[in-house]
Design a protein around this motif. Sequence first.
Motif, short mmCIF file in Angstrom:
data_model
loop_
_atom_site.label_atom_id
_atom_site.label_comp_id
_atom_site.label_asym_id
_atom_site.label_seq_id
_atom_site.Cartn_x
_atom_site.Cartn_y
_atom_site.Cartn_z
N UNK A 330 -15.33 14.38 0.43
CA UNK A 330 -14.33 13.44 0.95
C UNK A 330 -14.48 13.29 2.45
N UNK A 331 -14.27 12.08 2.94
CA UNK A 331 -14.23 11.83 4.38
C UNK A 331 -12.88 12.32 4.91
N UNK A 332 -12.92 13.15 5.94
CA UNK A 332 -11.67 13.66 6.49
C UNK A 332 -10.92 12.55 7.20
N UNK A 333 -9.63 12.49 6.96
CA UNK A 333 -8.83 11.43 7.56
C UNK A 333 -7.76 12.02 8.47
N UNK A 334 -7.42 11.24 9.50
CA UNK A 334 -6.43 11.69 10.48
C UNK A 334 -5.03 11.18 10.17
N UNK A 335 -4.92 10.33 9.15
CA UNK A 335 -3.61 9.78 8.81
C UNK A 335 -3.77 8.49 8.04
N UNK A 336 -2.70 7.72 7.98
CA UNK A 336 -2.70 6.46 7.24
C UNK A 336 -2.26 5.31 8.13
N UNK A 337 -2.66 4.12 7.71
CA UNK A 337 -2.25 2.88 8.37
C UNK A 337 -1.47 2.07 7.34
N UNK A 338 -0.28 1.65 7.71
CA UNK A 338 0.57 0.91 6.78
C UNK A 338 0.06 -0.52 6.62
N UNK A 339 -0.03 -0.97 5.36
CA UNK A 339 -0.44 -2.34 5.05
C UNK A 339 0.72 -3.06 4.38
N UNK A 340 0.92 -4.30 4.77
CA UNK A 340 1.98 -5.11 4.18
C UNK A 340 1.46 -6.53 3.98
N UNK A 341 1.87 -7.18 2.89
CA UNK A 341 1.45 -8.57 2.71
C UNK A 341 2.01 -9.45 3.81
N UNK A 342 1.21 -10.40 4.22
CA UNK A 342 1.65 -11.35 5.25
C UNK A 342 2.43 -12.46 4.55
N UNK A 343 3.72 -12.50 4.79
CA UNK A 343 4.56 -13.50 4.12
C UNK A 343 4.21 -14.89 4.61
N UNK A 344 3.85 -15.75 3.67
CA UNK A 344 3.53 -17.14 4.00
C UNK A 344 4.45 -18.05 3.21
N UNK A 345 5.12 -18.98 3.88
CA UNK A 345 6.01 -19.88 3.14
C UNK A 345 5.27 -20.87 2.27
N UNK A 346 3.97 -21.05 2.50
CA UNK A 346 3.19 -22.01 1.71
C UNK A 346 2.11 -21.29 0.92
N UNK A 347 1.49 -22.00 -0.01
CA UNK A 347 0.45 -21.45 -0.85
C UNK A 347 -0.74 -20.99 -0.01
N UNK A 348 -1.28 -19.79 -0.32
CA UNK A 348 -2.36 -19.22 0.48
C UNK A 348 -3.70 -19.28 -0.24
N UNK A 349 -3.84 -20.14 -1.25
CA UNK A 349 -5.08 -20.16 -2.03
C UNK A 349 -6.29 -20.48 -1.16
N UNK A 350 -6.10 -21.25 -0.10
CA UNK A 350 -7.21 -21.57 0.79
C UNK A 350 -7.75 -20.39 1.54
N UNK A 351 -7.03 -19.25 1.50
CA UNK A 351 -7.48 -18.03 2.17
C UNK A 351 -8.05 -17.02 1.19
N UNK A 352 -8.09 -17.34 -0.07
CA UNK A 352 -8.71 -16.47 -1.08
C UNK A 352 -10.20 -16.79 -1.10
N UNK A 353 -10.92 -16.08 -0.27
CA UNK A 353 -12.34 -16.33 -0.11
C UNK A 353 -13.03 -15.09 0.44
N UNK A 629 2.53 -1.05 -0.88
CA UNK A 629 3.33 -2.28 -0.97
C UNK A 629 2.52 -3.49 -1.41
N UNK A 630 1.27 -3.28 -1.80
CA UNK A 630 0.45 -4.38 -2.31
C UNK A 630 0.37 -4.28 -3.82
N UNK A 631 0.54 -5.39 -4.50
CA UNK A 631 0.55 -5.39 -5.96
C UNK A 631 -0.82 -5.66 -6.55
N UNK A 632 -1.83 -5.78 -5.72
CA UNK A 632 -3.18 -6.12 -6.19
C UNK A 632 -4.19 -5.29 -5.40
N UNK A 633 -5.39 -5.10 -5.96
CA UNK A 633 -6.41 -4.30 -5.25
C UNK A 633 -6.83 -4.97 -3.94
N UNK A 634 -6.86 -4.21 -2.86
CA UNK A 634 -7.28 -4.72 -1.56
C UNK A 634 -8.74 -4.33 -1.35
#
Length: 682
Positions: A330-353, A629-634
């Motif tokens: 295992x790679x030794x880690x110094x801690x964690x970084x919090x990830x959160x979805x970026x709330x977008x009021x509009x459809x983000x399908x154009x960024x699924x790439x 806090x992510x419901x899908x694989x990142x």
Amino acid sequence: MGRGRTDVPRPAAVRSTGGSSAVSKCSAAARGYIQDRFLRLLAARQRRRAPLVHRGYYIRARAVDHCVRDFLLKTHGHARTQIVSLGAGFDSLFFRLKDMGLLHGAAVYEVDFPSVARQKAALIETTRELSALVGEAGGEELGVVALSGEDYKLLGVDLSELSELERALEGAGLDSGAPTLFIAEVVLTYMENSRSDALIQWAAGRFPRACFVLYEQVCPRDPFGRVMQQHFSQRGSALRALARYPDCGAQRRRFLEQGWTECSVMDMNEFFTRCTPQEEQQRVQALEPFDEYEEWHLKCSHYFVLAASKGMEPSWTPLLSSVAVHGDGAVRTAGTVAAAPCALPSEASGLRRYGHHSVLIEPNVILTTGGFGEEDGQHCRMRHFNVLIKRAGYWKSGRVKTEPSGERWDGRLYHTVSRLSSTLALVTGGRTSPSSAGLGMLWLKFPEPCNDPDPEDFAVELVSLQRGSEPAALRWRHSATEVVFQGERYLFVYGGRSAAEPVLGDWCFLRADARSCAAVPVQGPVPEGRHSHSACGWNGGVLIAGGLGAAERPLGSLLFLGAVDRGFQWQTVQTQPPLTPRYSHTAHVHDGKLLLVGGVWFHSSSVPGVTVIDLMTGLCLDYTIDVEHLEWPLMLHNHSSVFLPDEEELLLIGGGGNCFSFGTHLNAEPVVLSLRGVLASG
């Protein structure tokens, strides 16, 4: 291949895996990956698979063949040896070995579901090339033995019914006293663990001199593993072994606990680099145009080959040592970084790439271009740009309008976009297909910035360039970083690959007007060529981290092209601990620290998160990304990222890829990483 109990849900789906594997192996053989003229006779149909699938089935076939040949070599002096192929499906092992004259006193027993065994027996009996190798054969049309030759037995038995399996093998003449090799290629994982464990224990207890080769999946919990599991579950053939035996170490302990005295295991990245001769690696890498390195290495890190033995003199160790050259701890880690979805009021399908590029053209305006992804409900090379604009603390996404008077976007991937002013950026390189020549350069012209921009009003004009400096741009997976020499601005275009060269190690100082390249002196040892590296401007020079080298192995070097009196000089930056080799990551410099984000490495125990390197002290710290806090694989490869200095946040855009034969995964929406704590403590 792959067999389990007939009373599990959708047993036909489990049985069908054998036919699918035969088709894939047949396609790989037709393209020269596998030398096997019998596969086409056994496959139910012929269909051309993708190069990534060819590589996957090549390494599977080579790993098993490596162990089988070693077994036959080590037992050559015995009067009788045996190979038992569990869940053999439509495999050609017997015919290949018989044709090459390798079965000296050895007999092959194949076991599969009765329906599969009967179908294969009928195919053999009606195909002259196959029946000639079996010789005079008999069989029981409705019995356990579907076909019986002098050194070939085909049995129709459910592997999960152990007592029935034992009776069938004994009845077919299997000698428990002879050295025996058991083979299970993606077979036991479909069975209930109690039943597959019992089979492993039975083989160790019943045969005093025995060997076992297992090829299966591992690492179910990381993003690629989750996509892999979902694929098999949707097909009705869930991977049952993964919950109890999630990694190579667990599988090794499993065999030792079930009575085997020696056991070694390698994931397929390690097998390819350690057990495949360099000339063979180069041959395979040159067979077809290929540009799916990330998915190839991820596939290999999620499959393993295991060799176990007991009672063998001398000991049987076809996989050498289980200690990995690139480190499997295992790679030794110094801690964690919090990830959160970026709330977008509009459809983000154009960024699924993926394979795209994102650039900050104003403090709150991000332009994303190119790549492969989802557009108008289809998976395709992306023809439209996307803009993210932050207003009142929230990001808003929109499709960019392109001026009708300009050029049309050509759908390129793996290009760079360099912002030269608030109204101008330069697109360099990229490709459409790995077999096509790299693409040249384009200007992107933006409107003058305004105080309250809106995605609906954002427009870009594409302008082609004259061909003067095009040769420097005919590449992809490269980097382009702004530097200054003698008061003049340049883009330092470095590395990458082209249709003719799988790795480039050259560079060019491209003038800011993109009309020509300048001859700028560069001193120091020339670094190893690479692509899919990262490059950042720092202290008037360029920091280059990682990348994929000519041998298709990740690099762990951190280089600095620093300014000197009459040009630039290559230097190596030392880190402590050493940087873990990686590629397909992104990078940013902030306040004397280099941030490496995501990528692909050969450590199957974890996936890259965020690495922080202090450029003054060389301290190198790895942080995992908390995806609770992510419901899908990142999936953090083939992505883009933008650093927002005021907030000390990273905005991750897109990412993913074609996950072998398991389908295409696209990250669902942008993700925000909060780095304030990491930057303060690092």
